[in-house]
Scaffold this motif. Structure first.
Motif, PDB file in Angstrom:
ATOM      1  N   HIS A  67      53.876  66.094 -48.060  1.00  0.00           N
ATOM      2  CA  HIS A  67      53.546  65.232 -49.198  1.00  0.00           C
ATOM      3  C   HIS A  67      54.837  64.678 -49.783  1.00  0.00           C
ATOM      4  CE1 HIS A  67      51.065  63.934 -52.675  1.00  0.00           C
ATOM      5  NE2 HIS A  67      52.176  64.128 -53.353  1.00  0.00           N
ATOM      6  N   VAL A  68      54.872  63.379 -50.039  1.00  0.00           N
ATOM      7  CA  VAL A  68      55.995  62.751 -50.734  1.00  0.00           C
ATOM      8  C   VAL A  68      55.600  62.519 -52.185  1.00  0.00           C
ATOM      9  CG1 VAL A  68      57.423  60.687 -50.977  1.00  0.00           C
ATOM     10  CG2 VAL A  68      56.979  61.619 -48.712  1.00  0.00           C
ATOM     11  N   SER A  69      56.417  63.031 -53.091  1.00  0.00           N
ATOM     12  CA  SER A  69      56.256  62.779 -54.522  1.00  0.00           C
ATOM     13  C   SER A  69      57.489  62.029 -54.976  1.00  0.00           C
ATOM     14  CB  SER A  69      56.110  64.100 -55.287  1.00  0.00           C
ATOM     15  OG  SER A  69      56.121  63.873 -56.683  1.00  0.00           O
ATOM     16  N   ALA A  70      57.351  60.720 -55.165  1.00  0.00           N
ATOM     17  CA  ALA A  70      58.498  59.868 -55.453  1.00  0.00           C
ATOM     18  C   ALA A  70      58.364  59.241 -56.831  1.00  0.00           C
ATOM     19  CB  ALA A  70      58.618  58.768 -54.397  1.00  0.00           C
ATOM     20  N   CYS A  71      59.345  59.479 -57.666  1.00  0.00           N
ATOM     21  CA  CYS A  71      59.425  58.882 -58.996  1.00  0.00           C
ATOM     22  C   CYS A  71      60.582  57.890 -58.975  1.00  0.00           C
ATOM     23  CB  CYS A  71      59.626  59.958 -60.056  1.00  0.00           C
ATOM     24  SG  CYS A  71      58.240  61.129 -60.169  1.00  0.00           S
ATOM     25  N   LEU A  72      60.261  56.605 -59.058  1.00  0.00           N
ATOM     26  CA  LEU A  72      61.231  55.568 -58.723  1.00  0.00           C
ATOM     27  C   LEU A  72      61.470  54.605 -59.876  1.00  0.00           C
ATOM     28  CD1 LEU A  72      59.782  54.603 -55.199  1.00  0.00           C
ATOM     29  CD2 LEU A  72      61.478  56.378 -55.742  1.00  0.00           C
ATOM     30  N   ALA A  73      62.737  54.325 -60.146  1.00  0.00           N
ATOM     31  CA  ALA A  73      63.079  53.237 -61.057  1.00  0.00           C
ATOM     32  C   ALA A  73      62.567  51.926 -60.474  1.00  0.00           C
ATOM     33  CB  ALA A  73      64.594  53.163 -61.232  1.00  0.00           C
ATOM     34  N   ASN A  74      62.241  51.009 -61.353  1.00  0.00           N
ATOM     35  CA  ASN A  74      61.769  49.679 -60.965  1.00  0.00           C
ATOM     36  C   ASN A  74      60.352  49.680 -60.384  1.00  0.00           C
ATOM     37  OD1 ASN A  74      64.328  48.180 -61.556  1.00  0.00           O
ATOM     38  ND2 ASN A  74      65.103  49.553 -59.968  1.00  0.00           N
ATOM     39  N   ALA A  75      59.676  50.836 -60.408  1.00  0.00           N
ATOM     40  CA  ALA A  75      58.245  50.881 -60.097  1.00  0.00           C
ATOM     41  C   ALA A  75      57.517  50.773 -61.428  1.00  0.00           C
ATOM     42  CB  ALA A  75      57.895  52.171 -59.366  1.00  0.00           C
ATOM     43  N   ASP A  76      57.553  49.587 -62.006  1.00  0.00           N
ATOM     44  CA  ASP A  76      57.103  49.424 -63.388  1.00  0.00           C
ATOM     45  C   ASP A  76      55.625  49.086 -63.509  1.00  0.00           C
ATOM     46  OD1 ASP A  76      59.694  49.806 -64.657  1.00  0.00           O
ATOM     47  OD2 ASP A  76      60.251  47.918 -63.715  1.00  0.00           O
ATOM     48  N   LEU A  77      55.062  48.456 -62.494  1.00  0.00           N
ATOM     49  CA  LEU A  77      53.658  48.048 -62.517  1.00  0.00           C
ATOM     50  C   LEU A  77      52.902  48.727 -61.377  1.00  0.00           C
ATOM     51  CD1 LEU A  77      54.253  44.206 -62.995  1.00  0.00           C
ATOM     52  CD2 LEU A  77      53.781  45.896 -64.785  1.00  0.00           C
ATOM     53  N   PRO A  78      51.599  48.961 -61.533  1.00  0.00           N
ATOM     54  CA  PRO A  78      50.827  49.559 -60.444  1.00  0.00           C
ATOM     55  C   PRO A  78      50.966  48.809 -59.119  1.00  0.00           C
ATOM     56  CG  PRO A  78      49.543  49.622 -62.460  1.00  0.00           C
ATOM     57  CD  PRO A  78      50.793  48.841 -62.777  1.00  0.00           C
ATOM     58  N   GLY A  92      57.307  57.269 -42.353  1.00  0.00           N
ATOM     59  CA  GLY A  92      56.798  58.442 -41.651  1.00  0.00           C
ATOM     60  C   GLY A  92      57.305  59.768 -42.171  1.00  0.00           C
ATOM     61  N   TRP A  93      57.713  59.803 -43.444  1.00  0.00           N
ATOM     62  CA  TRP A  93      58.239  61.058 -43.991  1.00  0.00           C
ATOM     63  C   TRP A  93      57.147  62.090 -44.258  1.00  0.00           C
ATOM     64  CZ3 TRP A  93      61.347  57.785 -47.988  1.00  0.00           C
ATOM     65  CH2 TRP A  93      62.455  57.215 -47.343  1.00  0.00           C
ATOM     66  N   ALA A  94      55.946  61.606 -44.527  1.00  0.00           N
ATOM     67  CA  ALA A  94      54.813  62.499 -44.791  1.00  0.00           C
ATOM     68  C   ALA A  94      53.532  61.688 -44.707  1.00  0.00           C
ATOM     69  CB  ALA A  94      54.932  63.143 -46.170  1.00  0.00           C
ATOM     70  N   PRO A  95      52.408  62.341 -44.387  1.00  0.00           N
ATOM     71  CA  PRO A  95      51.144  61.603 -44.326  1.00  0.00           C
ATOM     72  C   PRO A  95      50.622  61.185 -45.699  1.00  0.00           C
ATOM     73  CG  PRO A  95      50.788  63.943 -43.885  1.00  0.00           C
ATOM     74  CD  PRO A  95      52.267  63.734 -43.912  1.00  0.00           C
ATOM     75  N   ALA A  96      51.007  61.910 -46.742  1.00  0.00           N
ATOM     76  CA  ALA A  96      50.550  61.580 -48.096  1.00  0.00           C
ATOM     77  C   ALA A  96      51.747  61.165 -48.939  1.00  0.00           C
ATOM     78  CB  ALA A  96      49.859  62.782 -48.742  1.00  0.00           C
ATOM     79  N   VAL A  97      51.620  60.040 -49.627  1.00  0.00           N
ATOM     80  CA  VAL A  97      52.714  59.512 -50.430  1.00  0.00           C
ATOM     81  C   VAL A  97      52.191  59.142 -51.813  1.00  0.00           C
ATOM     82  CG1 VAL A  97      54.409  57.653 -50.693  1.00  0.00           C
ATOM     83  CG2 VAL A  97      53.934  58.595 -48.422  1.00  0.00           C
ATOM     84  N   ASP A  98      52.863  59.661 -52.842  1.00  0.00           N
ATOM     85  CA  ASP A  98      52.514  59.348 -54.223  1.00  0.00           C
ATOM     86  C   ASP A  98      53.745  58.777 -54.902  1.00  0.00           C
ATOM     87  OD1 ASP A  98      51.258  59.211 -56.681  1.00  0.00           O
ATOM     88  OD2 ASP A  98      51.617  61.314 -57.182  1.00  0.00           O
ATOM     89  N   VAL A  99      53.647  57.540 -55.401  1.00  0.00           N
ATOM     90  CA  VAL A  99      54.770  56.873 -56.075  1.00  0.00           C
ATOM     91  C   VAL A  99      54.418  56.641 -57.534  1.00  0.00           C
ATOM     92  CG1 VAL A  99      56.076  54.710 -56.235  1.00  0.00           C
ATOM     93  CG2 VAL A  99      55.703  55.768 -54.011  1.00  0.00           C
ATOM     94  N   ARG A 100      55.346  57.001 -58.409  1.00  0.00           N
ATOM     95  CA  ARG A 100      55.213  56.758 -59.841  1.00  0.00           C
ATOM     96  C   ARG A 100      56.527  56.219 -60.388  1.00  0.00           C
ATOM     97  NH1 ARG A 100      51.323  60.774 -62.471  1.00  0.00           N
ATOM     98  NH2 ARG A 100      50.375  61.940 -60.768  1.00  0.00           N
ATOM     99  N   ASN A 101      56.452  55.644 -61.575  1.00  0.00           N
ATOM    100  CA  ASN A 101      57.673  55.254 -62.275  1.00  0.00           C
ATOM    101  C   ASN A 101      58.502  56.491 -62.581  1.00  0.00           C
ATOM    102  OD1 ASN A 101      58.988  54.792 -65.228  1.00  0.00           O
ATOM    103  ND2 ASN A 101      59.060  52.918 -64.005  1.00  0.00           N
ATOM    104  N   ASP A 102      59.824  56.329 -62.625  1.00  0.00           N
ATOM    105  CA  ASP A 102      60.697  57.498 -62.815  1.00  0.00           C
ATOM    106  C   ASP A 102      60.567  58.149 -64.190  1.00  0.00           C
ATOM    107  OD1 ASP A 102      61.903  55.237 -63.938  1.00  0.00           O
ATOM    108  OD2 ASP A 102      63.928  55.877 -63.474  1.00  0.00           O
ATOM    109  N   THR A 103      59.944  57.469 -65.145  1.00  0.00           N
ATOM    110  CA  THR A 103      59.689  58.105 -66.440  1.00  0.00           C
ATOM    111  C   THR A 103      58.798  59.333 -66.282  1.00  0.00           C
ATOM    112  OG1 THR A 103      59.845  55.938 -67.498  1.00  0.00           O
ATOM    113  CG2 THR A 103      58.867  57.695 -68.800  1.00  0.00           C
ATOM    114  N   PHE A 104      57.903  59.306 -65.293  1.00  0.00           N
ATOM    115  CA  PHE A 104      57.011  60.442 -65.079  1.00  0.00           C
ATOM    116  C   PHE A 104      57.773  61.681 -64.607  1.00  0.00           C
ATOM    117  CE2 PHE A 104      53.798  57.114 -65.175  1.00  0.00           C
ATOM    118  CZ  PHE A 104      52.776  57.731 -65.875  1.00  0.00           C
ATOM    119  N   ALA A 105      58.912  61.492 -63.954  1.00  0.00           N
ATOM    120  CA  ALA A 105      59.711  62.649 -63.545  1.00  0.00           C
ATOM    121  C   ALA A 105      60.273  63.369 -64.764  1.00  0.00           C
ATOM    122  CB  ALA A 105      60.849  62.209 -62.625  1.00  0.00           C
TER     123      ALA A 105
END
Length: 324
Positions: A67-78, A92-105
């Motif tokens: 599972h990839v849990s990525a909190c990324l700057a500049n991911a400001d909108l859905p 191909g780092w993982a079959p499941a990928v979840d991206v959120r804005n870095d504020t969530f981290a």
């Protein structure tokens, strides 16, 4: 090794990556460069992540994660989160990928009640953003892309405001302020005109304007009314964002943390701290402000552990690692 979480916290200036097992052991870490898709494009930005991800996976002794849990700057909108999730999935780092804005981290790292994480975080660094979450997955957020989305302040915004007031004080259009001397003096110059010229002609790079934010706070601490008014407005914005997020999540009357992160809030300026605390007492009496000291990559890891249904002691183990 079983299911693993690939946790990514990517800001504008640096990226932290951790590989975490389902029981909370951190088995690989790496640091990389900043994540700036608006400047370099999505694929080139993800290449920066790929370098750090490759080193963290190699240290963990695995080729991929679960599972990839990525909190990324500049991911400001859905829509940006979906685009970035697709780009990460393609690696191909993982079959499941979840991206959120870095504020969530920052939010998830600071929510110490791991069994039922609920609360709101305001991050005030170069810009300003706010996010909230409930245990059932509901969130509150803002676009936070600048003035066009109603934002004011952050380190960059405060520096611009300080320059504006100082310039007008010197040329007579505005009221007197000690910022007029303090800002150019920071760069060894004797006037706002000289500073304006140096910024405009590139003798002082524009990206050095952030150095003026501490000058603004120091000038406010010395009692300058204009500087103090800007600090007060920053506190007002922090409380406005946090109370709106609390209201959206129906937490305004609950005992919940309001987490404060980012370089401006982490600096613990007394005037800013005291006004934020006082306004919160008025508008959300049961909320408790707390400055987040935990590393944001921990938040990305905890979000990943949440997603895979890891047991509570896994969260505690991950916390102990990053607290060490």
């Amino acid at each position: 090794m079983g299911m693993t979480v690939l946790a990514i916290d990517a800001g504008n200036s640096k990226t932290d990556v951790a590989v975490v097992t389902a029981d909370g052991r951190v088995v690989g870490t790496a640091r990389g460069g900043g994540f700036q898709p608006p400047r370099v494009g999505v694929e080139a930005a993800v290449d920066v992540l790929a370098d750090a991800v490759g080193r963290a996976l190699a240290q963990a002794g695995v080729g991929t994660a679960g599972h990839v849990s990525a909190c990324l700057a500049n991911a400001d909108l859905p829509v940006e989160e979906r685009e970035l999730a697709a780009a990460l999935r393609a690696r191909g780092w993982a079959p499941a990928v979840d991206v959120r804005n870095d504020t969530f981290a920052v939010l998830r790292a600071g929510l110490l009640e791991d069994a039922e994480p609920r609360g709101v975080a305001v991050v005030c660094g170069a810009g300003v953003n706010c996010a909230g979450m409930l245990p059932d997955g509901r969130t509150a957020r803002f676009p936070a892309i600048g003035k066009i989305s109603g934002d004011w302040g952050g380190g960059g915004g405060l520096a611009e405001e300080a320059l504006w007031y100082a310039a007008r004080a010197e040329d007579g259009r505005g009221e007197a302020t000690a910022l007029m001397r303090a800002l150019p003096a920071h760069f060894g110059l004797d006037s706002m005109y000289a500073l304006i010229e140096a910024l405009h002609l590139g003798r002082i790079p524009m990206d050095r304007r952030h150095e003026l934010t501490p000058v603004l706070f120091a000038t406010a601490a010395d009692g300058d009314p204009v500087a103090r008014a800007l600090v007060d407005r920053m506190a007002d914005e922090v409380v406005a964002m946090s109370t709106v997020a609390l209201r959206r999540l129906e937490l305004l009357d609950d005992e919940v943390p309001v987490l404060l992160g980012g370089s401006v809030l982490a600096a613990r300026h007394p005037q800013l701290d005291e006004r934020v605390a006082r306004l919160l007492r008025d508008r959300a009496p049961k909320a408790t402000p707390r400055v987040v000291t935990e590393r944001p990559v921990l938040g990305a890891a905890l979000l990943g552990l949440d997603a895979i249904g890891a047991p509570p002691d896994a969260h505690a183990r991950a916390r102990r690692h990053f607290a060490g």
